[in-house]
Design a protein around this motif. Structure first.
Motif, PDB file in Angstrom:
ATOM      1  N   GLN A  10      -3.265   3.699  -3.919  1.00  0.00           N
ATOM      2  CA  GLN A  10      -3.682   2.392  -4.427  1.00  0.00           C
ATOM      3  C   GLN A  10      -2.778   1.253  -3.947  1.00  0.00           C
ATOM      4  O   GLN A  10      -2.923   0.126  -4.378  1.00  0.00           O
ATOM      5  CB  GLN A  10      -3.708   2.415  -5.960  1.00  0.00           C
ATOM      6  CG  GLN A  10      -4.769   3.347  -6.514  1.00  0.00           C
ATOM      7  CD  GLN A  10      -4.733   3.376  -8.026  1.00  0.00           C
ATOM      8  OE1 GLN A  10      -4.128   4.260  -8.615  1.00  0.00           O
ATOM      9  NE2 GLN A  10      -5.368   2.395  -8.636  1.00  0.00           N
ATOM     10  N   LEU A  11      -1.835   1.585  -3.069  1.00  0.00           N
ATOM     11  CA  LEU A  11      -0.879   0.594  -2.580  1.00  0.00           C
ATOM     12  C   LEU A  11      -0.990   0.428  -1.073  1.00  0.00           C
ATOM     13  O   LEU A  11      -1.098   1.412  -0.345  1.00  0.00           O
ATOM     14  CB  LEU A  11       0.549   1.019  -2.925  1.00  0.00           C
ATOM     15  CG  LEU A  11       0.935   0.995  -4.390  1.00  0.00           C
ATOM     16  CD1 LEU A  11       2.234   1.745  -4.611  1.00  0.00           C
ATOM     17  CD2 LEU A  11       1.052  -0.442  -4.872  1.00  0.00           C
ATOM     18  N   GLU A  84       4.506  -4.409  -1.141  1.00  0.00           N
ATOM     19  CA  GLU A  84       3.347  -3.636  -1.565  1.00  0.00           C
ATOM     20  C   GLU A  84       2.296  -4.518  -2.243  1.00  0.00           C
ATOM     21  O   GLU A  84       2.622  -5.408  -3.021  1.00  0.00           O
ATOM     22  CB  GLU A  84       3.782  -2.519  -2.529  1.00  0.00           C
ATOM     23  CG  GLU A  84       4.754  -1.522  -1.918  1.00  0.00           C
ATOM     24  CD  GLU A  84       6.189  -2.021  -1.818  1.00  0.00           C
ATOM     25  OE1 GLU A  84       6.957  -1.440  -1.033  1.00  0.00           O
ATOM     26  OE2 GLU A  84       6.558  -2.999  -2.507  1.00  0.00           O
ATOM     27  N   LEU A  86      -1.263  -4.075  -4.610  1.00  0.00           N
ATOM     28  CA  LEU A  86      -1.830  -3.089  -5.531  1.00  0.00           C
ATOM     29  C   LEU A  86      -3.340  -3.249  -5.650  1.00  0.00           C
ATOM     30  O   LEU A  86      -3.845  -4.366  -5.797  1.00  0.00           O
ATOM     31  CB  LEU A  86      -1.194  -3.257  -6.918  1.00  0.00           C
ATOM     32  CG  LEU A  86      -1.731  -2.400  -8.050  1.00  0.00           C
ATOM     33  CD1 LEU A  86      -1.495  -0.914  -7.775  1.00  0.00           C
ATOM     34  CD2 LEU A  86      -1.091  -2.812  -9.373  1.00  0.00           C
ATOM     35  N   LEU A 143       6.717   0.558 -10.329  1.00  0.00           N
ATOM     36  CA  LEU A 143       5.307   0.382 -10.681  1.00  0.00           C
ATOM     37  C   LEU A 143       4.777   1.687 -11.253  1.00  0.00           C
ATOM     38  O   LEU A 143       4.947   2.753 -10.652  1.00  0.00           O
ATOM     39  CB  LEU A 143       4.502  -0.010  -9.453  1.00  0.00           C
ATOM     40  CG  LEU A 143       2.994  -0.024  -9.608  1.00  0.00           C
ATOM     41  CD1 LEU A 143       2.569  -1.228 -10.432  1.00  0.00           C
ATOM     42  CD2 LEU A 143       2.304  -0.040  -8.256  1.00  0.00           C
TER      43      LEU A 143
END
Length: 147
Positions: A10-11, A84, A86, A143
């Motif tokens: 998801q990054l 990053e 998200l 995270l």
């Protein structure tokens, strides 16, 4: 909570997953630092909201042979942009919190919840009176995506 490997899907912009992998999530790394140059503005409804103005700070190499530079941050408030970005699926929530090493180095940011994808992903970093040196791509936050 998601494993680091699942969360990595998801990054975008991960620097080095093997180093960023943590038992409870993924560590986020610093891409850009901005100095705040004035005040922001908050109101009740949001129609008069204004983010604090800022200017980019360039990192400085300790040695011309170095690949990555350092930001020498004095006491104050800075915006940091992570490498990053998200991506969240509908209904997912993520929490970003400072790493203990960030606190021990003399800086902190508040933990915050992300309810939609963020690109860029940023936070306000506050540096204490002792200052803090921050290296490009340094890991400063963790995270975690909540299931």
């Amino acid at each position: 909570m998601r494993t680091a490997d699942a969360l990595a899907q998801q990054l975008d912009g991960l620097v080095h997953l093997d180093t960023q992998r943590a038992p409870t999530g993924v560590d986020l790394t610093v891409d850009t630092v901005f100095r705040t140059t004035g005040h922001g503005q908050l109101d009740f409804g949001g129609g008069e909201f204004q983010a604090a103005p800022r200017e980019r700070i360039e990192p400085v190499l300790d040695d011309p042979e170095d690949d990555y530079g350092w930001w020498g941050l004095e006491k104050g408030a800075y915006m940091i942009r992570y490498n990053e970005a998200l991506h969240l699926d509908g209904g997912e929530q993520a929490v970003v919190a400072p790493l203990e090493r960030t606190l021990l180095a003399g800086a902190h940011h508040g933990a915050f919840v992300v309810e939609d994808g963020r690109d860029p992903l940023e936070t306000l970093l506050v540096v204490s009176r002792m200052g803090c040196r921050l290296k490009e791509n340094g890991r400063v936050s963790r995270l975690v995506v909540l299931d």
